[in-house]
Scaffold this motif. Sequence first.
Motif, short mmCIF file in Angstrom:
data_model
loop_
_atom_site.label_atom_id
_atom_site.label_comp_id
_atom_site.label_asym_id
_atom_site.label_seq_id
_atom_site.Cartn_x
_atom_site.Cartn_y
_atom_site.Cartn_z
N ALA A 127 3.65 -22.60 31.75
CA ALA A 127 2.81 -23.01 30.89
C ALA A 127 1.36 -23.17 31.63
N GLU A 148 -2.51 -24.20 30.11
CA GLU A 148 -3.41 -24.94 29.11
C GLU A 148 -4.17 -23.96 28.15
N GLN A 150 -2.95 -21.66 26.45
CA GLN A 150 -2.28 -20.32 26.33
C GLN A 150 -0.83 -20.57 25.76
N PRO A 151 -0.19 -19.38 24.95
CA PRO A 151 1.18 -19.70 24.71
C PRO A 151 2.15 -19.75 25.88
N LEU A 152 3.08 -20.37 25.68
CA LEU A 152 4.17 -20.64 26.73
C LEU A 152 4.70 -19.40 27.00
N SER A 153 4.93 -19.00 28.25
CA SER A 153 5.57 -17.94 28.94
C SER A 153 6.80 -18.37 29.51
N ASN A 210 8.58 -13.09 27.49
CA ASN A 210 8.33 -12.97 26.11
C ASN A 210 7.11 -12.74 25.75
N VAL A 211 6.03 -12.95 26.61
CA VAL A 211 4.49 -12.62 26.09
C VAL A 211 4.10 -11.07 26.59
N SER A 249 3.15 -4.88 24.68
CA SER A 249 2.07 -5.32 23.83
C SER A 249 1.28 -4.13 23.89
#
Length: 305
Positions: A215, A217, A219-222, A243-244, A270
């Motif tokens: 995690a 701050e 940003q999306p949870l990885s 996941n990212v 991505s």
Amino acid sequence: MILVLFTLSLNIAKGQQYPVYSQYIFNPLVINPAVAGSHVQVSATAMHRNQWVNFEGAPKTLNFSAHTSLLKNKIGVGLMVSDDKIGSYSNQSVFGSYAYIIRSPLGTFSMGLQAGLNVTSADFSNVQRDITDESFTNFTNKLKPNFGAGVYYSNDVLFAGFSVPFILNNNVSSSAEALLNEISEARYYYLHGGLILPLNRMKTVQLNPTLLIRAQEGQPLSMDINAGFIFYDVCSIGLSYRNVEGIVSYIQLKLSDELNFGYSYDWTTSDINRYSSGTHEFSLNYRFRIRKIHGNVECPSVFKF
């Protein structure tokens, strides 16, 4: 075009301020200071990560870390030095770590602290710009202290840890970044754990599932879901789902009792994969025992926690 790449590199810097390693599985000190001393003997690791190959301005990271136990395995100490470059920016850091180790028949529990310095700098010499624009000339080296903490538990079957390796939100902006909002160091949280499960009576083949929740701050949870197999305590091969980002394949080989080699390849899913051929990461680990310090205490296997 160069200015566009420069702007993109700033966005990368905001999104990824510290390296995202794939081989933390074999060198967890890079995410948790409480791991210091967990290998008992001196364990030194050099890592090189070349992220998003062929993508101009993409991150390139060199990292060296070493740790060992002292005082009859009651404490662990470690050192980590890294050089991370993203676009026109670079970040050098030096951190020392200390862990207090509690051993019991149920396993080993440790509480760790780390403290050190980050030095952020910029080189705009290759950026197409107006040389009279002070936005690109006023950036000075930023030397910022930081510290972090973590806890770690392990036994012969499982491990679990939680860490916040960089607690301070230092401001590292300059007039250049002010064009795109100020940049400050983000706080990271890591929750990681895993198992080693024998698949036959001789324990020559073992399943090694692990999980990392990362995690940051803003940003999306990885999340990394890893599944590895250990063969004869000599070779570990596995895959990770991030996941990212995509898929990570990795291998670690025990070349001798002291020397271990690791390699991982990140398969980017991505939009970056249109311009990049993936990410390479290499590691070389060397372990040795100092009899006067470590005595005859049994050192864990390379693939144990």
